[in-house]
Design an enzyme around this catalytic site. Structure first.
Site, PDB file in Angstrom:
ATOM      1  N   CYS A   1       0.807  -1.232   0.000  1.00  0.00           N
ATOM      2  CA  CYS A   1       0.000   0.000   0.000  1.00  0.00           C
ATOM      3  C   CYS A   1       0.836   1.276   0.000  1.00  0.00           C
ATOM      4  O   CYS A   1       0.306   2.353  -0.262  1.00  0.00           O
ATOM      5  CB  CYS A   1      -0.922   0.027   1.218  1.00  0.00           C
ATOM      6  SG  CYS A   1      -1.967  -1.415   1.380  1.00  0.00           S
TER       7      CYS A   1
ATOM      8  N   HIS B   1      -9.019   3.979  -1.815  1.00  0.00           N
ATOM      9  CA  HIS B   1      -7.584   3.684  -1.658  1.00  0.00           C
ATOM     10  C   HIS B   1      -7.119   2.911  -2.895  1.00  0.00           C
ATOM     11  O   HIS B   1      -7.111   1.678  -2.902  1.00  0.00           O
ATOM     12  CB  HIS B   1      -7.423   2.867  -0.376  1.00  0.00           C
ATOM     13  CG  HIS B   1      -6.049   2.409  -0.046  1.00  0.00           C
ATOM     14  ND1 HIS B   1      -4.897   2.918  -0.631  1.00  0.00           N
ATOM     15  CD2 HIS B   1      -5.624   1.452   0.844  1.00  0.00           C
ATOM     16  CE1 HIS B   1      -3.840   2.305  -0.109  1.00  0.00           C
ATOM     17  NE2 HIS B   1      -4.251   1.412   0.770  1.00  0.00           N
TER      18      HIS B   1
ATOM     19  N   CYS C   1       0.195   2.905   6.614  1.00  0.00           N
ATOM     20  CA  CYS C   1       0.488   1.555   7.058  1.00  0.00           C
ATOM     21  C   CYS C   1       0.706   0.701   5.813  1.00  0.00           C
ATOM     22  O   CYS C   1       0.269   1.060   4.720  1.00  0.00           O
ATOM     23  CB  CYS C   1      -0.644   1.003   7.920  1.00  0.00           C
ATOM     24  SG  CYS C   1      -2.249   0.917   7.099  1.00  0.00           S
TER      25      CYS C   1
END
Length: 402
Positions: free
Chosen positions: A92, A358, A388
């Site tokens: 991510c 996202h 994160c």
């Protein structure tokens, strides 16, 4: 000798719902990058032969997103043939990792201008399409105490004492802030509308913001990760976190990041590189950091990553004017802000991934660009973007306007 790395411009697509009925579904990931590369060239009247490399983050680099999509996009956009391209994945964090890699290239003096960012077409290539031992290999699952991220988020909520009402209230605020920012035109500086090959508009604003979201509407949603927990992942977590009697499952689709399509790019360079291209710097990168964190709980990396970056910069959390903490799940920015002693009034002031989604490989670049735009709008100086990261990592980047 090292050089300062400056941010010269940021462009992004709107974020489209990551399903087949999403408005960006028919746009391939290469088309999204092509759209941004051409817009960046036109905005800056950029001689693309001056750009050394394109660094692209993509979390699921398979199919249309595979085979070094960065180089394919450079050529498809009609940029100079000498511009190279590389694709990488730090899960991510990939979009922000691209910026940090570009900054390191520039700071070393090896390169003078680099375009960096990321892309993810989640409607066309669902999360997990690339497999990988972390999730797919039973031996690795057992040895590393793997659990899905949603269960990790619920474990954090349990440990921190965040109730269902707490995380839902954070989600409502994300939608409210994003809706207000969109209505006020705060995103227009960087958004590039996406058209199809015939020139028809596909999307010109983020698709998943729901201004009507309320605590009452979210209360109707069932926890998304309860069944996963009951399948054995709760037991895996509890073997490691022995002080927890049971995990309270508080996350659901409404207080977790949305699945969306999107891309984002930033133009990074040295002063000499910018001068040669006739560019005006908007900010410089003060510090950047990555860390590894405990892989079962997985989502606690932002705090130590931010602390590492702050130490590099000789700063404290109080010195940062605005924060972008990716809203992978509501507990992530809530815990990070608590750990660092940050007022949530300075965090994600225009909403975040709960409201807008996202797009995995693009998000890090996207939130850094949003941060830069907002610092300029408010005439503030410093900002920090952090995410994160899967498998237990964290990343952070500190910028300062010039």
């Amino acid at each position: 000798m090292t050089f300062d790395a400056y941010l010269y411009d940021h462009v992004r697509t709107p974020r489209g719902k990551g399903k087949k009925d999403g408005k960006l579904h028919q746009a391939s990931p290469v088309w999204l990058l092509r759209t941004l590369l051409q817009a960046l060239q036109q905005r800056q009247k950029l001689d693309t032969s001056l750009v050394d490399d394109l660094v692209i983050g993509c979390v699921t680099p398979v199919g249309e997103q595979g085979a070094d999509i960065a180089r394919t996009a450079v050529l498809d956009a009609g940029w100079a043939q000498n511009v190279a391209g590389v694709t990488q994945s730090r899960f991510c964090a990939s979009g922000l990792e691209s910026i940090n890699l570009a900054a390191a290239k520039v700071a070393s003096g090896f390169e003078r201008l680099v375009v960096a960012g990321g892309v993810e077409s989640m409607s066309r290539w669902p999360m997990g399409s690339d497999g990988g031992a972390w999730a797919m290999d039973p031996r690795i699952n057992n040895a590393l105490a793997f659990i899905p991220q949603g269960v990790s988020a619920d474990l954090i909520a349990t440990l921190e004492g965040f109730s269902r009402g707490d995380v839902d209230a954070f989600a409502v605020q994300s939608h409210q802030r994003a809706a207000a920012a969109r209505a006020a035109g705060h995103f227009k500086k960087s958004i590039v509308p996406v058209h199809d090959i015939a020139g028809l508009l596909l999307l010109d604003q983020d698709e998943t913001i729901r201004p009507a979201t309320t605590l009452e509407s979210l209360a109707k949603l069932e926890p998304s990760f309860l069944m996963m927990g009951q399948m054995g992942f709760d037991a895996t977590a509890l073997r490691k976190y022995t002080t927890v009697e049971r995990i309270h499952h508080v996350h659901h689709a409404g207080n977790s990041s949305g699945i969306v399509d999107g891309a984002s790019l930033m133009l990074v360079g040295s002063k000499a590189g910018g001068d040669a291209a006739g560019l005006k710097p908007r900010a410089r990168i003060r510090a950047a950091a990555v860390i590894g964190s405990e892989p079962t709980i997985m989502l606690t990396g932002p705090t130590p990553a931010c602390q590492k970056a702050l130490k590099q910069a000789g700063m404290s959390a109080a010195d940062i004017d605005l924060w972008e903490i990716n809203e992978a799940f509501a507990t992530v920015p809530m815990k990070t802000a608590r750990d660092l002693g940050i007022d949530l009034g300075r965090v994600n002031v225009n909403g975040g991934a709960i409201a807008m989604g996202h797009p995995l490989g693009a998000t890090g670049c996207l939130i850094l660009g949003t941060l830069l735009d907002e610092l300029e709008r408010r005439n503030l100086s410093t900002g920090c973007a952090t995410l994160c990261v899967g498998a237990g990592m964290g990343i952070a980047t500190i910028i300062e306007r010039v």
